[in-house]
Design a protein around this motif. Structure first.
Motif, PDB file in Angstrom:
ATOM      1  N   THR A 272       0.841  -1.192   0.000  1.00  0.00           N
ATOM      2  CA  THR A 272       0.000   0.000   0.000  1.00  0.00           C
ATOM      3  C   THR A 272       0.877   1.244   0.000  1.00  0.00           C
ATOM      4  N   PHE A 273       0.278   2.352  -0.392  1.00  0.00           N
ATOM      5  CA  PHE A 273       0.989   3.625  -0.392  1.00  0.00           C
ATOM      6  C   PHE A 273       1.526   3.937   1.001  1.00  0.00           C
ATOM      7  N   ASP A 274       0.699   3.715   2.030  1.00  0.00           N
ATOM      8  CA  ASP A 274       1.103   4.040   3.404  1.00  0.00           C
ATOM      9  C   ASP A 274       2.266   3.186   3.892  1.00  0.00           C
ATOM     10  N   MET A 275       2.444   2.004   3.338  1.00  0.00           N
ATOM     11  CA  MET A 275       3.587   1.170   3.712  1.00  0.00           C
ATOM     12  C   MET A 275       4.885   1.731   3.124  1.00  0.00           C
ATOM     13  N   VAL A 276       4.808   2.244   1.906  1.00  0.00           N
ATOM     14  CA  VAL A 276       6.000   2.748   1.219  1.00  0.00           C
ATOM     15  C   VAL A 276       6.318   4.181   1.629  1.00  0.00           C
ATOM     16  N   PHE A 277       5.297   5.016   1.725  1.00  0.00           N
ATOM     17  CA  PHE A 277       5.461   6.428   2.081  1.00  0.00           C
ATOM     18  C   PHE A 277       4.547   6.777   3.259  1.00  0.00           C
ATOM     19  N   PRO A 278       4.853   6.303   4.473  1.00  0.00           N
ATOM     20  CA  PRO A 278       3.954   6.536   5.613  1.00  0.00           C
ATOM     21  C   PRO A 278       3.764   8.014   5.969  1.00  0.00           C
ATOM     22  N   HIS A 279       4.700   8.873   5.584  1.00  0.00           N
ATOM     23  CA  HIS A 279       4.589  10.311   5.863  1.00  0.00           C
ATOM     24  C   HIS A 279       4.142  11.087   4.630  1.00  0.00           C
ATOM     25  N   GLY A 280       3.836  10.381   3.545  1.00  0.00           N
ATOM     26  CA  GLY A 280       3.434  11.013   2.303  1.00  0.00           C
ATOM     27  C   GLY A 280       4.637  11.314   1.415  1.00  0.00           C
ATOM     28  N   CYS A 281       4.351  11.831   0.214  1.00  0.00           N
ATOM     29  CA  CYS A 281       5.438  12.237  -0.693  1.00  0.00           C
ATOM     30  C   CYS A 281       4.930  13.331  -1.617  1.00  0.00           C
ATOM     31  N   TYR A 282       5.889  13.983  -2.274  1.00  0.00           N
ATOM     32  CA  TYR A 282       5.600  15.160  -3.099  1.00  0.00           C
ATOM     33  C   TYR A 282       6.322  15.047  -4.437  1.00  0.00           C
ATOM     34  N   VAL A 283       5.650  15.441  -5.503  1.00  0.00           N
ATOM     35  CA  VAL A 283       6.265  15.465  -6.829  1.00  0.00           C
ATOM     36  C   VAL A 283       7.304  16.582  -6.852  1.00  0.00           C
ATOM     37  N   VAL A 284       8.537  16.261  -7.280  1.00  0.00           N
ATOM     38  CA  VAL A 284       9.586  17.281  -7.365  1.00  0.00           C
ATOM     39  C   VAL A 284      10.254  17.285  -8.737  1.00  0.00           C
ATOM     40  N   GLY A 285       9.665  16.598  -9.698  1.00  0.00           N
ATOM     41  CA  GLY A 285      10.230  16.563 -11.040  1.00  0.00           C
ATOM     42  C   GLY A 285       9.126  16.353 -12.058  1.00  0.00           C
ATOM     43  N   GLU A 286       9.520  16.325 -13.306  1.00  0.00           N
ATOM     44  CA  GLU A 286       8.576  16.107 -14.404  1.00  0.00           C
ATOM     45  C   GLU A 286       8.402  14.606 -14.639  1.00  0.00           C
ATOM     46  N   VAL A 287       7.252  14.225 -15.176  1.00  0.00           N
ATOM     47  CA  VAL A 287       7.055  12.846 -15.607  1.00  0.00           C
ATOM     48  C   VAL A 287       7.808  12.684 -16.918  1.00  0.00           C
ATOM     49  N   GLU A 288       8.717  11.708 -16.963  1.00  0.00           N
ATOM     50  CA  GLU A 288       9.579  11.514 -18.139  1.00  0.00           C
ATOM     51  C   GLU A 288       9.511  10.081 -18.640  1.00  0.00           C
ATOM     52  N   GLN A 289       9.824   9.908 -19.916  1.00  0.00           N
ATOM     53  CA  GLN A 289       9.938   8.573 -20.488  1.00  0.00           C
ATOM     54  C   GLN A 289      11.190   7.904 -19.936  1.00  0.00           C
ATOM     55  N   VAL A 290      11.111   6.592 -19.706  1.00  0.00           N
ATOM     56  CA  VAL A 290      12.279   5.827 -19.298  1.00  0.00           C
ATOM     57  C   VAL A 290      12.873   5.211 -20.563  1.00  0.00           C
ATOM     58  N   LYS A 291      14.163   5.376 -20.736  1.00  0.00           N
ATOM     59  CA  LYS A 291      14.855   4.896 -21.929  1.00  0.00           C
ATOM     60  C   LYS A 291      15.129   3.401 -21.848  1.00  0.00           C
ATOM     61  N   ASP A 292      14.856   2.687 -22.938  1.00  0.00           N
ATOM     62  CA  ASP A 292      15.237   1.284 -23.071  1.00  0.00           C
ATOM     63  C   ASP A 292      16.657   1.289 -23.632  1.00  0.00           C
ATOM     64  N   PHE A 293      17.638   1.070 -22.760  1.00  0.00           N
ATOM     65  CA  PHE A 293      19.039   1.186 -23.162  1.00  0.00           C
ATOM     66  C   PHE A 293      19.444   0.112 -24.164  1.00  0.00           C
ATOM     67  N   ASP A 294      18.804  -1.052 -24.115  1.00  0.00           N
ATOM     68  CA  ASP A 294      19.143  -2.127 -25.057  1.00  0.00           C
ATOM     69  C   ASP A 294      18.600  -1.849 -26.461  1.00  0.00           C
ATOM     70  N   ALA A 295      17.383  -1.295 -26.544  1.00  0.00           N
ATOM     71  CA  ALA A 295      16.754  -1.066 -27.849  1.00  0.00           C
ATOM     72  C   ALA A 295      17.134   0.272 -28.474  1.00  0.00           C
ATOM     73  N   SER A 296      17.511   1.246 -27.662  1.00  0.00           N
ATOM     74  CA  SER A 296      17.886   2.564 -28.187  1.00  0.00           C
ATOM     75  C   SER A 296      19.258   2.488 -28.840  1.00  0.00           C
ATOM     76  N   THR A 297      19.417   3.245 -29.909  1.00  0.00           N
ATOM     77  CA  THR A 297      20.707   3.316 -30.592  1.00  0.00           C
ATOM     78  C   THR A 297      21.139   4.764 -30.653  1.00  0.00           C
TER      79      THR A 297
END
Length: 130
Positions: A2-27
């Motif tokens: 659950t969220f409360d198990m991972v972040f019992p005090h909560g959390c805050y967005v501090v960056g942009e949502v970005e694509q994750v690069k597939d290092f094996d498939a990217s050239t």
């Protein structure tokens, strides 16, 4: 988990949502976005600050990977707060040993949303436990 198990005090967005690069498939010059090996969903990443006051500064910011067919949007900012509070659903945490030889965790989620109210969170937890 659950969220409360991972972040019992909560959390805050501090960056942009970005694509994750597939290092094996990217050239050289060709970016390929990563897909989850189990679901085939696209993988996105957002930096969040864990609000746990006992964490050292270097431990406060963590990357959360989001599995979604389209780029997720963070919740709307809240007036008077320097960072946007966020919660996640469908959380899985995978331990691994990082390059420094230390235990680390990969956090993957299915949904990013605005925090529930205290009463709403308790009701949702009771529903999940049933």
């Amino acid at each position: 988990m659950t969220f409360d198990m991972v972040f019992p005090h909560g959390c805050y967005v501090v960056g942009e949502v970005e694509q994750v690069k597939d290092f094996d498939a990217s050239t050289n010059g060709r970016f390929v976005q990563a897909r989850d090996k189990q679901t085939g969903e696209l993988v996105w990443q957002v930096a969040v600050m864990d609000a746990d006051p006992t964490l050292k500064p270097a431990q406060k910011t963590v990357a959360v990977k989001i599995l979604a067919p389209v780029q997720p949007a963070p919740p709307a900012p809240m007036a008077g707060l320097p960072f946007t509070p966020v919660e996640f659903d469908g959380i899985s945490v995978t331990p691994y040993v990082n390059q420094a030889g230390r235990l680390a965790y990969s956090i993957r989620v299915r949904e990013m949303r605005a925090p529930r109210t205290v009463g709403g969170r308790a009701a949702a937890q009771a529903k999940d436990a049933a």
